[in-house]
Write an enzyme that holds these catalytic residues in place. Sequence first.
Site, short mmCIF file in Angstrom:
data_model
loop_
_atom_site.label_atom_id
_atom_site.label_comp_id
_atom_site.label_asym_id
_atom_site.label_seq_id
_atom_site.Cartn_x
_atom_site.Cartn_y
_atom_site.Cartn_z
N GLU A 70 0.83 -1.21 0.00
CA GLU A 70 0.00 0.00 0.00
C GLU A 70 0.87 1.26 0.00
OE1 GLU A 70 -3.00 -0.29 -0.68
OE2 GLU A 70 -3.20 -2.45 -0.30
N HIS A 94 -15.75 -8.59 -8.71
CA HIS A 94 -15.34 -7.70 -9.79
C HIS A 94 -16.29 -7.78 -10.99
CE1 HIS A 94 -11.74 -8.03 -7.35
NE2 HIS A 94 -11.28 -6.95 -7.92
#
Length: 686
Positions: A420, A548
Site C-alpha cells: 500500500e 469484480h
Amino acid sequence: MAAGVLLLLAFCTRYALCDDYFKMGVNTNSAEATQFLREYDREASGMCYRVTMSQWKFVTNITEYNRRRMLEELALSSKFEKLSWRKAAAYDASRLSDPQSRRQLSKIIQASRSSLSDEKFTEIHQLITEMKEIYNSAKICPFGQKPYDPHVPRVSYPTDFPETNRGYQPYQLTNQPYQHYQPYQENPEYPNYCDMQLDPEISRILAHSRIESELLYVWTSFRDKTGPKLKNRYMRYVQLANEAAVNTGYRDAGDQMRSAYEDPSFRASVEEIFNQVAPLYKQLFTYVRRKLVLRYGETSVRPDGPIPAHLLGNMWAQNWKSIMDLVMPFPQAPNIDVTSDMLRQGFTPLRMFQMAEEFYTSMGLKPVPPEFWRGSMLVRPPQRSVQCTASAWDFCNRIDYRIKQCTEVTMQDLISTHHEMAHIQYYLQYAEQPQLFRDGANPAFHEAVANAATLSVYNLPHLQRVGLYQNKTHDPYEVSMNFLMSMALEKVAYLPFAFMVDQWRWSVFEDGVQNMNTKWWQMKLRYQGVTPPIARTEADFDPGSKYHIISDQEYIKYFLATILEFQIFDQLCTVSGHSGHLHECDIYRSRDAGRLLSEIMQPGASKSASDIIRSMTRGKTNRISPESLVRYFRPLELWLRVQNRDEQIIGWNSNYHDVALFAPQKASAYKSYPSVLLLIYLIVLF
C-alpha cells in the site's frame, strides 16, 4: 448523439487513445478546448476530493448517515461526468496542436457511459449499486446447522489460524468440524446465527478446513445466496453497457474496456502471454493434483483429471496459498514467516508503516507528507464499524494521501503495508500531472509497480538484512523451494483465473447472455483445469460469486499486472547490480533502483504503457513480457519437472462426466458418440 457523429465514428480506429479517433464534434477552436481542459482539471479535482472524502468517511465509520452522504456525492459526480463528456465530445480532438490535450480529451470519453440517456445512465449505476449490495449482504449458516434455533449454541471462528501442519491436526484426527472452537456467546441483538459472510468466516473455512463435505457446503451456499439474485440484474447491465459502448463508437462494452490498453491486437497479445506461462502452470497443477489425491482420494480427485474447485483453499480457486500445508516441498524445512520474530522484537503497526516508508526513502524516493500520518487509519478503531480491506487513497488535492488498513503484527500485514505504501509513492510521484493523468500508464501499472516493490520484501535476503530472519539451521535449498512454492501458489496459480474472467465477460458482451454459466465453467475447465464440485445449471449464475464481475470492474488488468510486476522487478534488480537467482534480489537502499522506479511512476498516464516499458528496458522492448516471471520460478519449475516425471499427463484430461456437471445436454450428446468424445474432451488442455 447525432447521426453524423455516429457515421464518423464508424470509420474511426477502434482504440480510443489513437490521436484521430475522437473526431466526435465539429468544434475546432483549439484555444477553447484548451480552456475547457483547464477548467475540467480544476473542477474534476474538486469533485474527486469530495467523492473520495465521502467514501473515506463511510468505510472508516459505517453508518447510515455516512452512506447517504456518500451516495449523494456519487450522484453529483455522475452528473459532472455526463456534463463533461458532452462538452469533450463536442471538440475535434485532431485539430488540437498539443498531443497531451488530445490525450486528455480522449480519456474523458474513453470509458464513460455518458452517451446513454439520463434515465439509462441512472439505471446502469443503480443496477451496479444493487448488485454490490446483494453481494455484500450474502450470509450463510454454519456447516451442519439449520436456521436459527435458540436452543442450539452458536460457534465462533478463530481470528488466527496456525500456519504449520500441526495446526491442522484437529481436522485430520477428529474429522469433526470446529471441535476445537470455543462456544459463541449469543448476542441478543442478533439472534440469528446464520450470519457467516465471505470475509472472514467463509474464506477462513475454505482456507483451513480439510473436511470435504464442509468445503462443499460453504462453496455451494455462498453461490446460492448470490448468483440467482444477481442474474437478471446482470443481464440488464450487459444490455445497457453494450448500448453505451455502441453509442460511443465501439463494437461492444468489451471493446470499450480493452481500449484503455492502446493495443489494436490486445486480445491476441494477452493470449500469447498466457500461452507462454501455461507450461509452468501445468507443472504446478499436476504436482498439486497429486497431493490432493493423496489427501482426499481418487473418488474426489481423478489422478489425470481436473481439480474440483472447492479443494484449492479459495472461493474461486484463484489463490492456492492456503493449501501450502498439503503441498510443501520440504515439510521439515520452514515456510518463511517472520511473525514470531516481529512480535518478539516488539513491532507495532506504526513501526511497520515507518519501516515501509524507510524502504522507499532508502532508494531516494519521497517521504510521505504529514497529512498521511494524521489522516490514515492504520489500525482497527474501537467502538465503530469499519471496512478493513487494505487500500491506498489519493484525495486528488496533491496534499492528502492515506492508507486504510486494520493492521496486525503479522508478516502478511508487513507485506501488505509495503504494497500500500508503494501506491502512495506512485501518487506522490505523479502528483504534478493533470487530474486525468494521475493514474497508471494503463490499468495494470499501479498494481504491477506495487507488487514489484514488494517482491523484494518477501525474500530471505531482505528479511535477513532487516533483522527479521536469523534461522540458518536448515538447508538453504529446501527453504528456497518452500518459498518459491508459496509464491507460485499465489502468483502462478492465479494467472489462468485472472486471464479467463474477462475472456468470459467479453464473450457475454459479444455473444449475448445465453448460457452464461455454461460458458463460465467451460473456460474454467479450459484454462484452469477446474470443475464445479456439484452439478450447475443456468439458474446458478456462478460468475456472480466474483465481486469484480458484478461491480463493473475489469479484471484482465490483474493478469497483466502479475506478469508486469516481475518484468519491472527484473529491471530494478538489473540496475541495482544484482546477480544470481531473481527470487533472491533485494533492491533495498539501491538509489539506481529508486531512480528507475521514479522514471516509471512520474509520467502517470501522460505516456502510453509501451513508451514507459521501452524507457524502462532501455529500448529492448515496448511490450509486457512473461520472460521475467518464468525466470523467477525456473528453479521451482525444474524441481516440479522432476516430481512429475512419472505422471502420464502434465495437465488434465476431461471427459463427459466433467462436462455434464455444467452442460448436461451437451455431455449426454457426446456420450452417444464415444469417438467424437475422445477427440474433443479426452485431450490435455493447452
